[in-house]
Scaffold this active site. Sequence first.
Site, mmCIF file in Angstrom:
data_model
loop_
_atom_site.group_PDB
_atom_site.id
_atom_site.type_symbol
_atom_site.label_atom_id
_atom_site.label_comp_id
_atom_site.label_asym_id
_atom_site.label_seq_id
_atom_site.Cartn_x
_atom_site.Cartn_y
_atom_site.Cartn_z
ATOM 1 N N ASP A 19 -1.065 -15.973 19.716
ATOM 2 C CA ASP A 19 -0.933 -16.649 18.434
ATOM 3 C C ASP A 19 0.522 -17.120 18.330
ATOM 4 O O ASP A 19 1.411 -16.612 19.027
ATOM 5 C CB ASP A 19 -1.278 -15.658 17.322
ATOM 6 C CG ASP A 19 -1.019 -16.194 15.928
ATOM 7 O OD1 ASP A 19 -1.407 -17.344 15.654
ATOM 8 O OD2 ASP A 19 -0.409 -15.466 15.124
ATOM 9 N N ASP A 21 2.294 -18.438 14.885
ATOM 10 C CA ASP A 21 2.965 -18.132 13.613
ATOM 11 C C ASP A 21 3.022 -16.631 13.357
ATOM 12 O O ASP A 21 1.992 -15.949 13.315
ATOM 13 C CB ASP A 21 2.244 -18.823 12.458
ATOM 14 C CG ASP A 21 2.344 -20.339 12.538
ATOM 15 O OD1 ASP A 21 3.147 -20.838 13.343
ATOM 16 O OD2 ASP A 21 1.623 -21.016 11.791
ATOM 17 N N ASP A 194 -0.639 -11.323 14.962
ATOM 18 C CA ASP A 194 -0.197 -10.544 13.806
ATOM 19 C C ASP A 194 -1.250 -10.471 12.722
ATOM 20 O O ASP A 194 -1.112 -9.698 11.775
ATOM 21 C CB ASP A 194 1.054 -11.190 13.188
ATOM 22 C CG ASP A 194 0.707 -12.510 12.510
ATOM 23 O OD1 ASP A 194 0.771 -12.589 11.269
ATOM 24 O OD2 ASP A 194 0.337 -13.461 13.218
#
Length: 247
Positions: A19, A21, A194
Amino acid sequence: MTDAVPRPAAPAPVIAFFDVDNTLVRGASVYYVGRAAFRRGLISWRDVSVFAWHQFRFLAVGENHRHLRSARTRALGLVRGHQSEAIVSLTRDVYRDDIVPNLLSEMVDRAKNHVAQGHEVWLVTATPTVLAEVIVEGIGVTGALGTGVEISEDGRFTGEILGDLMHGPEKARAAIAYAAERGVSLADCVAYSDSSNDIPLLEAVGTAYAVNPDKKLATHAALRGWQVITVVPPAPVRVARTPNRRS
């Protein structure tokens, strides 16, 4: 006659999915696009303040699909009607001036370590592919599975998304499809995120890492026995209001 010494089996191919961001970059990458557009005088202070609000919410409470789509829509609206070459130039400025200072160095090192081991490393992100590919080039990984944006026949961005936003279950579908295309077993693949929105992606691979996870992902990671990585982000770079920009 001496029997030939058997050669050791070649290691299984591995794909590492990252991922972007809040996993590789502090905050939402489209916010940095808005900030760069403001610096170039393309949008007003009021416009960039909306991006700042999305960034605040993203950092404070994590991803929200509705707010994420709204931020992407605004970012795509900025590029509507512009030639693709000009937007690529803008994204390179965004990478150099905004993303590099906000890279999570420990996670970038992990990505590079995968590359050093001969693994493919793919960014899987809702970020428009035009920006994700600049990040790919900058940190030296394999490629990006991002949100596609439409370009007209005369080479201008239309401001429309191609297909679905690369978010949530769509990330898992893209990773599964790519691994199948490459003939790679998902059991040998790795993923980092996250956000609890990426649980489908993390569940799809053999090894999952929760990076500074939100509350829901932290709970899920504990139940599944996934390793949690805690990374200290760089200090935020603040934007000063520029008087000579239009408001």
